[in-house]
Design a protein around this motif. Structure first.
Motif, short mmCIF file in Angstrom:
data_model
loop_
_atom_site.label_atom_id
_atom_site.label_comp_id
_atom_site.label_asym_id
_atom_site.label_seq_id
_atom_site.Cartn_x
_atom_site.Cartn_y
_atom_site.Cartn_z
N LYS A 173 0.83 -1.21 0.00
CA LYS A 173 0.00 0.00 0.00
C LYS A 173 0.86 1.26 0.00
N SER A 233 6.34 -11.95 -4.63
CA SER A 233 5.71 -10.64 -4.39
C SER A 233 6.58 -9.78 -3.46
N TYR A 277 1.80 -22.31 5.29
CA TYR A 277 3.19 -22.58 5.70
C TYR A 277 3.19 -23.28 7.08
P1 FAD Z 1 1.58 -14.28 8.20
O1 FAD Z 1 1.34 -12.84 8.02
O2 FAD Z 1 2.24 -15.04 7.10
O3 FAD Z 1 2.39 -14.43 9.57
C1 FAD Z 1 2.83 -15.66 10.03
C2 FAD Z 1 4.03 -15.41 10.91
O4 FAD Z 1 4.34 -16.62 11.58
C3 FAD Z 1 5.28 -15.00 10.15
O5 FAD Z 1 5.93 -13.95 10.79
C4 FAD Z 1 6.15 -16.26 10.18
O6 FAD Z 1 7.54 -15.97 10.13
C5 FAD Z 1 5.75 -16.84 11.52
N1 FAD Z 1 5.96 -18.29 11.67
C6 FAD Z 1 5.56 -19.27 10.83
N2 FAD Z 1 5.89 -20.47 11.34
C7 FAD Z 1 6.50 -20.23 12.52
C8 FAD Z 1 7.07 -21.06 13.52
N3 FAD Z 1 7.03 -22.40 13.42
N4 FAD Z 1 7.64 -20.47 14.59
C9 FAD Z 1 7.67 -19.12 14.73
N5 FAD Z 1 7.14 -18.30 13.81
C10 FAD Z 1 6.56 -18.84 12.73
N6 FAD Z 1 -4.28 -9.12 2.96
C11 FAD Z 1 -5.20 -8.17 3.20
O7 FAD Z 1 -6.14 -8.42 3.97
N7 FAD Z 1 -5.13 -6.93 2.62
C12 FAD Z 1 -4.13 -6.61 1.76
O8 FAD Z 1 -4.08 -5.50 1.26
C13 FAD Z 1 -3.15 -7.58 1.49
N8 FAD Z 1 -2.12 -7.30 0.66
C14 FAD Z 1 -1.16 -8.23 0.45
C15 FAD Z 1 -0.12 -7.92 -0.41
C16 FAD Z 1 0.88 -8.83 -0.65
C17 FAD Z 1 2.01 -8.47 -1.56
C18 FAD Z 1 0.84 -10.11 0.00
C19 FAD Z 1 1.93 -11.12 -0.22
C20 FAD Z 1 -0.20 -10.44 0.85
C21 FAD Z 1 -1.21 -9.50 1.07
N9 FAD Z 1 -2.29 -9.79 1.91
C22 FAD Z 1 -3.26 -8.84 2.11
C23 FAD Z 1 -2.43 -11.10 2.57
C24 FAD Z 1 -1.98 -11.00 4.02
O9 FAD Z 1 -0.64 -10.54 4.05
C25 FAD Z 1 -2.10 -12.35 4.69
O10 FAD Z 1 -3.42 -12.82 4.56
C26 FAD Z 1 -1.76 -12.25 6.17
O11 FAD Z 1 -0.45 -11.78 6.37
C27 FAD Z 1 -1.92 -13.60 6.85
O12 FAD Z 1 -1.70 -13.44 8.22
P2 FAD Z 1 -1.16 -14.64 9.13
O13 FAD Z 1 -0.95 -14.05 10.47
O14 FAD Z 1 -2.07 -15.80 8.98
O15 FAD Z 1 0.22 -15.09 8.48
#
Ligand code: FAD
Ligand code: AMP
Length: 475
Positions: A58, A171, A282
């Motif tokens: 963004k 990305s 993941y």
């Molecule tokens: P993540 O954000 O992937 O976080 C998971 C975390 O867990 C990471 O820090 C990882 O290192 C950590 N982790 C994993 N396994 C372990 C472990 N075993 N031990 C310790 N740590 C661990 N979504 C929107 O809603 N709006 C948007 O505008 C948007 N734009 C995006 C743009 C891009 C370029 C991308 C790639 C994605 C975008 N998304 C957007 C999607 C959004 O980023 C994801 O849906 C969101 O980050 C998912 O959140 P999460 O907490 O599930 O996982």
């Protein structure tokens, strides 16, 4: 430091960190483990969203849109500027500052809520134990009453076009370019591909997007997708549909991409290639043997409607479980799980999760498309209102697009709202609230909207569903 916690959260992205904060608000002792490392080796909470996704994208969309407006819109306002250009290093520095402020903000939030941050790898062991390995290799075993898995997702790689971190990137790599590629290829014209393609196109790249599917944005309302394709074409995005990439090779600093379309085998030469074909859950080294947590054939952690895994007191939220891969979906799940653990009422309404594409024009929707409602057999009425008929949109020099309301004929309930146009991502919030309360189109019609605002377009679209729009002829 105690190694016993009421709740241990593994993953500090937008699903994990809100779970940790809400659990602490619920007076539980909480640790949040996160292993994220940036390209420069620094660690940061916030996951993909803050470090490599929502926030940096963004930031760059804003910078590049401002440049585009200065080049193409200022003249209409009578603003005279000399030649405008972009200092990519300054733009990237601004982005990095925003990311840093956001990720450091999480540590501050943890401190104020009383969450213990642990940076390193977390691995669930049987018996609600979590093995924590700090980045320096030191190991500890934590005992939890509940564990929340929030390990997120990672970009999918195309085997025939493997990432090299330089010419063929994911990305995250495409958010880090330090110069504007002359020719940029993007594989996948989904949400992420379109946002990244828009950034670099506005900054001057010739952008070719290769999309395997014959239809553009099939998950969006067909009328919105058609309108979007028209505007992206005007921006100069060369979107080739029905183009299935078969491979890519790097040679002498150039990438040659092979793809197949209805005319046969084609080839494309670009300076850089972004592979944006989707993301996969993941869970690397997350689950030891015997935890009872199951993973499905696509790699998602199996959960029920309340984010419970098959193992007692182990929950999973965010991109690592079924449902749309969106930060706000993960946040709601994380918060709901933390409330459920504390015995409070908790529910995620999966029917009203908004989707936003931060292109120009912006695209946002919630609920069902017109086609989905028709296919369900329920009779519906549709109201449309173009931003060209909105005084505010015209004043903003942003008359492209429209608001569309799809409501049931039987009880008038709003079933879907689809917006393409200025601030669509902000405007959709009203529709989400309306649908959260099962509002009828009449409810929206009877709600007073300030004049002149963009939100009047949504109001008028609701009126138009009953052929009662004031500011546009009813058809
Ligand atoms: P993540 O954000 O992937 O976080 C998971 C975390 O867990 C990471 O820090 C990882 O290192 C950590 N982790 C994993 N396994 C372990 C472990 N075993 N031990 C310790 N740590 C661990 N979504 C929107 O809603 N709006 C948007 O505008 C948007 N734009 C995006 C743009 C891009 C370029 C991308 C790639 C994605 C975008 N998304 C957007 C999607 C959004 O980023 C994801 O849906 C969101 O980050 C998912 O959140 P999460 O907490 O599930 O996982
Ligand atoms: P999203 O799922 O929104 O991230 O979008 C990813 C897009 O990439 C989808 O529209 C896919 O159809 C597209 N895609 C996947 N594999 C290929 C491929 N080999 N060539 C071109 N497009 C692809």
């Amino acid at each position: 430091m105690s190694d016993e916690f009421d709740v241990v959260v593994i993953g500090g992205g937008p699903a994990g960190y809100p779970a940790a904060i809400r659990a602490a608000q619920n007076k539980l002792s909480v640790a949040c483990i996160d292993e994220w490392k940036n390209y420069d080796g620094s660690t940061a909470f916030g996951g993909t969203c803050l470090n490599a996704g929502c926030i940096p994208s963004k930031a760059l969309l804003e910078s590049s849109e401002l440049l585009h407006r200065a080049q193409h819109e200022f003249k209409a306002h009578g603003i005279q500027v000399g030649e405008v250009g972009i200092d990519v290093a300054a733009m990237q520095k601004r982005k990095a500052t925003i990311v840093r402020q956001s990720t450091q903000g999480i540590l501050a939030l943890f401190k104020s809520a009383g969450v213990t941050p642990l940076q390193g790898h977390g691995r669930l062991l049987p018996g609600l134990k979590v093995e924590f390995t700090a980045h320096d290799g030191a190991k500890r075993t934590l005992q939890a009453k509940h564990v929340v898995l929030a390990s997120g997702s990672q970009p999918m790689e195309l085997k025939s076009a493997p990432f090299d971190g330089e010419r063929i990137v994911d990305s995250w790599g495409a958010l880090e370019f330090d110069d504007v590629p002359k020719r940029l290829g993007v594989i996948g014209a989904g949400v992420i591909g379109l946002e990244l393609g828009s950034v670099w196109r506005r900054l001057g790249s010739e952008v070719v997007m290769l999309e395997a599917l014959p239809d553009f944005l099939p998950m969006a309302d067909a009328q919105v997708a058609k309108e979007a394709l028209k505007h992206f074409g005007k921006l100069g995005l060369d979107i080739r549909l029905g183009a299935k990439v078969t491979g890519a090779k790097v040679s002498k600093g150039k990438v040659t991409v092979g793809y197949a379309d209805d005319k046969g085998e084609q080839s494309l030469a670009v300076d850089r290639l972004v592979v944006a074909i989707g993301r996969r859950p993941y869970t690397r080294d997350l689950l030891a043997e015997g935890t009872g947590v199951e993973v499905d054939e696509r790699g998602f952690i199996k959960v029920d409607d309340h984010c419970k895994t098959g193992a007692a007191n182990v929950w999973a939220v965010g991109d690592c479980v079924r449902g749309p891969m969106l930060a706000h979906k993960g946040k709601e799940e994380g918060v709901a799980v933390a409330d459920a653990i504390a015995g409070l009422y908790a529910e995620v309404n999966y029917k009203v999760i908004p989707s936003v594409i931060y292109t120009a024009p912006e695209i946002a929707w919630v609920g069902l498309t017109e086609k989905q409602v028709k296919e369900s057999g329920r009779a519906c009425k549709v109201g449309n209102f173009p931003f060209a008929a909105s005084g505010r949109a015209r004043a903003m020099e942003a008359p492209a697009g429209f608001c569309k309301v799809v409501a049931a004929v039987d009880d008038d309930e709003i079933l879907g709202v689809h917006i393409i146009g200025p601030m669509a991502g902000e405007l959709i919030a009203e529709a989400v609230l309306a649908m959260e309360y099962s509002a009828s189109s009449e409810d929206l019609q009877r709600t007073i909207h300030a004049h002149p605002t963009l939100s009047e377009a949504l109001h008028e679209a609701a009126l138009s569903a009953d052929k009662r729009a004031i500011d546009f002829p009813n058809r």
